[in-house]
Design a protein around this motif. Structure first.
Motif, PDB file in Angstrom:
ATOM      1  N   GLN A   1       3.712   1.341  -1.392  1.00 29.38           N
ATOM      2  CA  GLN A   1       4.827   1.832  -2.874  1.00 29.38           C
ATOM      3  C   GLN A   1       2.978   1.848  -3.694  1.00 29.38           C
ATOM      4  O   GLN A   1       3.774   2.841  -4.664  1.00 29.38           O
ATOM      5  N   GLN A   2       1.992   1.556  -3.559  1.00 27.18           N
ATOM      6  CA  GLN A   2       1.397   2.241  -4.612  1.00 27.18           C
ATOM      7  C   GLN A   2       0.580   3.532  -4.263  1.00 27.18           C
ATOM      8  O   GLN A   2       0.506   4.730  -5.221  1.00 27.18           O
TER       9      GLN A   2
ATOM     10  N   LEU B   1       1.271  -1.646   0.414  1.00 22.97           N
ATOM     11  CA  LEU B   1       0.280  -0.156  -0.111  1.00 22.97           C
ATOM     12  C   LEU B   1       0.983   1.186  -0.006  1.00 22.97           C
ATOM     13  O   LEU B   1       0.157   2.387  -0.502  1.00 22.97           O
TER      14      LEU B   1
ATOM     15  N   ARG C   1       3.116   5.811  -5.619  1.00 20.93           N
ATOM     16  CA  ARG C   1       2.728   5.862  -7.009  1.00 20.93           C
ATOM     17  C   ARG C   1       2.452   7.043  -7.801  1.00 20.93           C
ATOM     18  O   ARG C   1       2.471   7.623  -8.547  1.00 20.93           O
ATOM     19  N   GLU C   2       1.156   6.517  -6.921  1.00 21.89           N
ATOM     20  CA  GLU C   2       0.283   7.282  -7.220  1.00 21.89           C
ATOM     21  C   GLU C   2      -0.041   8.866  -7.015  1.00 21.89           C
ATOM     22  O   GLU C   2       0.074  10.415  -7.458  1.00 21.89           O
TER      23      GLU C   2
END
Length: 58
Positions: free
Chosen positions: A22-23, A20, A26-27
């Protein structure tokens, strides 16, 4: 048995949490291109002294 299940649950929660994070990074990079692209830490693994895997033996 309870300790085993608890330890397994904690390990799984940490792994899911890391995914989460990492996500979210990226976002954030997608929404803020002025800071540059999202760069994941990558290496060759093992014990070689390379940067980005450029001098690792394959």
């Amino acid at each position: 048995m309870l300790k085993f299940l608890l330890a397994s649950a904690v390990i799984m929660a940490v792994l899911v949490g890391w995914i989460l994070v990492q996500q979210m990074a990226r976002e954030f990079a997608r929404r803020h291109p002025e800071f540059g692209p999202y760069q994941e830490k990558r290496g060759c693994g093992g014990n070689c002294s390379c940067s980005g895997g450029s001098s690792c033996k394959k």
